[in-house]
Design a protein around this motif. Structure first.
Motif, PDB file in Angstrom:
ATOM      1  N   GLU A 139      41.285  33.754  45.050  1.00 49.55           N
ATOM      2  CA  GLU A 139      41.170  32.470  45.748  1.00 49.55           C
ATOM      3  C   GLU A 139      39.801  31.841  45.498  1.00 49.55           C
ATOM      4  O   GLU A 139      39.698  30.673  45.103  1.00 49.55           O
ATOM      5  CB  GLU A 139      41.386  32.664  47.254  1.00 49.55           C
ATOM      6  N   ASP A 140      38.721  32.616  45.714  1.00 55.87           N
ATOM      7  CA  ASP A 140      37.376  32.083  45.533  1.00 55.87           C
ATOM      8  C   ASP A 140      37.100  31.749  44.072  1.00 55.87           C
ATOM      9  O   ASP A 140      36.476  30.715  43.760  1.00 55.87           O
ATOM     10  CB  ASP A 140      36.342  33.091  46.037  1.00 55.87           C
ATOM     11  N   ASP A 175      33.172  41.547  43.708  1.00 56.95           N
ATOM     12  CA  ASP A 175      34.173  41.516  44.764  1.00 56.95           C
ATOM     13  C   ASP A 175      34.816  40.133  44.937  1.00 56.95           C
ATOM     14  O   ASP A 175      35.341  39.810  46.002  1.00 56.95           O
ATOM     15  CB  ASP A 175      33.548  41.940  46.094  1.00 56.95           C
ATOM     16  N   THR A 176      34.821  39.326  43.898  1.00 51.59           N
ATOM     17  CA  THR A 176      35.358  37.975  44.010  1.00 51.59           C
ATOM     18  C   THR A 176      36.880  37.995  44.092  1.00 51.59           C
ATOM     19  O   THR A 176      37.557  38.635  43.280  1.00 51.59           O
ATOM     20  CB  THR A 176      34.923  37.129  42.800  1.00 51.59           C
ATOM     21  N   SER A 177      37.421  37.288  45.063  1.00 52.63           N
ATOM     22  CA  SER A 177      38.875  37.174  45.191  1.00 52.63           C
ATOM     23  C   SER A 177      39.401  36.127  44.220  1.00 52.63           C
ATOM     24  O   SER A 177      38.655  35.250  43.742  1.00 52.63           O
ATOM     25  CB  SER A 177      39.247  36.780  46.611  1.00 52.63           C
ATOM     26  N   ASP A 228      39.331  39.516  33.812  1.00 54.77           N
ATOM     27  CA  ASP A 228      38.878  38.508  34.781  1.00 54.77           C
ATOM     28  C   ASP A 228      38.304  37.279  34.106  1.00 54.77           C
ATOM     29  O   ASP A 228      37.456  36.589  34.659  1.00 54.77           O
ATOM     30  CB  ASP A 228      37.861  39.101  35.768  1.00 54.77           C
TER      31      ASP A 228
END
Length: 597
Positions: free
Chosen positions: A75-76, A71-73, A131
């Motif tokens: 932004e993070d 669930d990493t955005s 990703d």
């Protein structure tokens, strides 16, 4: 800017830009990549510094530190990657903006101190759709000293200083407080203010030291130059006007060219473009209902006659909208910082359609485009040219209009919509080259790739306004990467880049053929389709203030992202044929290509 290198480039203000890799003192012979000197206001000389950008590409990609989290955005992930890759604290990193494109995801971050961003220390990260990180550019710095984050000079005093120095007025766009890295390793705190002089056609972003009150740097938003319409495939009006019915692309302009969602217009004003003369209310109205703009142009009469002014406004409106539409198809969309009044909830900042001033009274024998940040309108000025009698109108030479609009595309897409990332001599030169290359792309009508000449109509010279035609022949155009050693003006440097792109285009079309529907169908495999995809994709991948080398690498990475590297050797051989091979550096040629090519 459509400057002309054959004639009096010396009397035109050269806007210098450069690309960067560290915040420390830079040898004089490498200043193309980090500095640009401008004469501004009433003769003030300002040398702007931009930390050099490191740039890495990673082929099929590498993991970022949060890759295993589902669930990493973005932004993070971006902050984590920069923290790990540059070995700095997360508190020194701030996510600025990002978006998802067809072949990659893009993130743009700033270096910060005490929560205040650095204006010229930025980074960009690109991810593929697995990703994985595929490209990383950074101009982050390691300061030798840094000013207090509490200003001792008021904003009002800074505005007064900037207005005086730049001979303009604060335009009320919200001022910001930002750090600015200098070439001696120090970092100053600055008030960042937009200063305009509409009559002179200047538009600057001024950086005033918030402790000393000194003007320490500027960004110049102006890239100068350089219905019954001249179709975009034609360069000059002697090739013949045509009546085009419903030329808008409803995929790119969902409500057409005359509607921004709050009602339709019957003038040269719409969601993407406003074309006018003198004042923004002085547009051309439809010649008959519904939405017919049929204004025959009379070349034997002065361009300032009513009929010819209408023809110019209509042609500029058509060309501007057409560029909006085909560049949208290839990725210059709302979320990628394009120019629209209404973004229809698709991301990006809106209320920034392109305004085109035809027959602008501020100059002659030139044209320019101002690119402020996303959310402020791009502004094109088209001038009359005085080499003939009657004079000729730049708005009726399509390659000039395309050249200017392309400055908006390259300035917006490089660096994430800031309008600040083609600000060195070298990167500014490439900006001119991209603009010429886009003009050429629009005019091809077959798989033939003849030599290409810019600006021949306005000066009535078949040789055009560049020093050489763009050509695959080294006898016709001998320009190479090493040619830049003797050049210090952006249009001359731009010719080197544009000729390299001409050679890349020719190689792609030779290998893959040519599509007649490329402007409306970006899904083909033909060479001209591949070329424009790589052109647009690479803009978002490359670092702030790129060099020839890092821009080349962005093209190679763009090919990996979109085509799995299928064109790797073709691209390398094209670049290497003009000296930009594997070992090219410091304007020293290399003809080497990777093993296997």
């Amino acid at each position: 800017m459509v400057s002309f290198n054959k004639f009096f480039t010396s009397v035109l203000l050269a806007i210098a830009y450069a690309s960067a890799t560290s915040a420390f003192a830079v040898p004089a012979d490498s200043k193309h990549a980090t500095h640009r000197t401008r004469l501004v206001g009433r003769g003030l000389k300002v040398e702007a510094f931009h930390p050099s950008s490191s740039y890495e590409t990673f082929g099929t990609g590498i993991d970022h530190p949060l890759s295993k989290r589902a669930d990493t955005s973005i932004e993070d992930a971006s902050v984590s990657f920069v923290e790990s890759h540059l070995k700095i604290k997360s508190s020194a990193i701030k996510f600025r903006t990002g978006y998802t494109a067809e072949s990659a995801k893009h993130a743009y971050v700033s270096q910060v101190h005490d929560g205040i961003p650095f204006a010229n220390a930025v980074a960009n990260i690109a991810y593929n759709h697995d990703d994985k990180v595929v490209a990383f550019g950074s101009s982050f710095v390691k300061p030798t000293s840094i000013a207090s984050s509490t200003p001792s000079v008021s904003l009002e005093a800074a505005i007064a200083k900037a207005e005086e120095a730049l001979d303009g007025k604060f335009n009320s766009h919200p001022a910001t407080l930002e750090y600015l890295a200098k070439d001696d390793g120090s970092v100053v705190l600055t008030h960042v203010i937009q200063i305009q002089n509409e009559s002179a056609g200047t538009w600057y972003q001024a950086f005033v030291d918030a402790h000393s009150g000194e003007l320490v740097s500027i960004v110049d938003f102006v890239s100068q130059a350089s219905y019954l319409v001249l179709p975009i495939t034609k360069e000059i009006l002697t090739q013949g006007f045509e009546t085009l019915t419903d030329p808008q692309d409803l995929t790119a302009s969902s409500l057409g060219w005359h509607n921004s969602g709050s009602g339709a217009t019957t003038t040269t004003s719409g969601n993407n473009v406003l074309s006018y003369k003198g004042s923004t209310s002085s547009t051309t109205s439809q010649s008959s209902s519904p939405l017919n703009f049929i204004y025959p142009q009379s070349p034997s009469l002065s361009p300032t006659t009513t009929a010819n002014v209408n023809a110019a406004r209509v042609n500029a409106f058509y060309i501007g909208n057409t560029i909006h539409d085909f560049s949208y198809r290839y990725g210059f969309t709302e979320s990628a910082f394009n120019f629209q009044t209404n973004n229809f909830g698709k991301g990006g900042a809106q209320n920034d359609r392109v305004t085109i001033s035809v027959q602008d009274s501020a100059g002659t024998n030139n044209a320019d485009f101002s690119t402020p940040p996303d959310g402020q309108s791009g502004h094109m000025r088209m001038f009359l040219w005085t080499f003939t009698s009657p004079q000729r109108d730049g708005a009726l030479e399509n390659d000039i209009v395309v050249h200017e609009y392309t400055h908006g595309i390259t300035n917006r897409m490089t660096g994430g919509g800031s309008g600040r990332c083609l600000q060195t001599t070298e990167s500014g030169g490439m900006g001119e080259g991209w603009s010429d290359a886009m003009a050429e792309w629009t005019e091809h009508t077959s798989s033939s790739v003849p030599d290409y000449v810019m600006g021949q109509y306005v000066i009535n010279d078949s040789g055009g306004i560049r020093t050489h035609p763009y050509s695959t022949s080294t006898s016709v155009n001998p320009l190479r990467y090493s040619s830049i050693k003797t050049l210090n003006e952006v249009h001359n440097i731009g010719e080197v880049w544009a000729n390299m792109l001409h050679n890349v285009y020719a190689a792609l079309v030779s290998a893959h053929g040519w599509s007649a529907t490329a402007r409306t169908n970006p899904n083909g495999t033909e060479g001209n389709v591949v070329f424009l995809h790589l052109f647009i994709d690479a803009l978002a991948l490359q670092p702030c203030n790129p060099t020839f080398v890092s821009a080349r690498d962005a093209w190679i990475q763009a090919d990996v992202n979109r085509y799995g590297g299928a064109n790797k050797c073709l691209l390398w051989n094209a670049w290497a044929s003009r000296g930009l091979g594997v070992g090219a550096s410091g304007f020293t040629d290399s003809s080497a290509v990777p093993a296997g090519c």
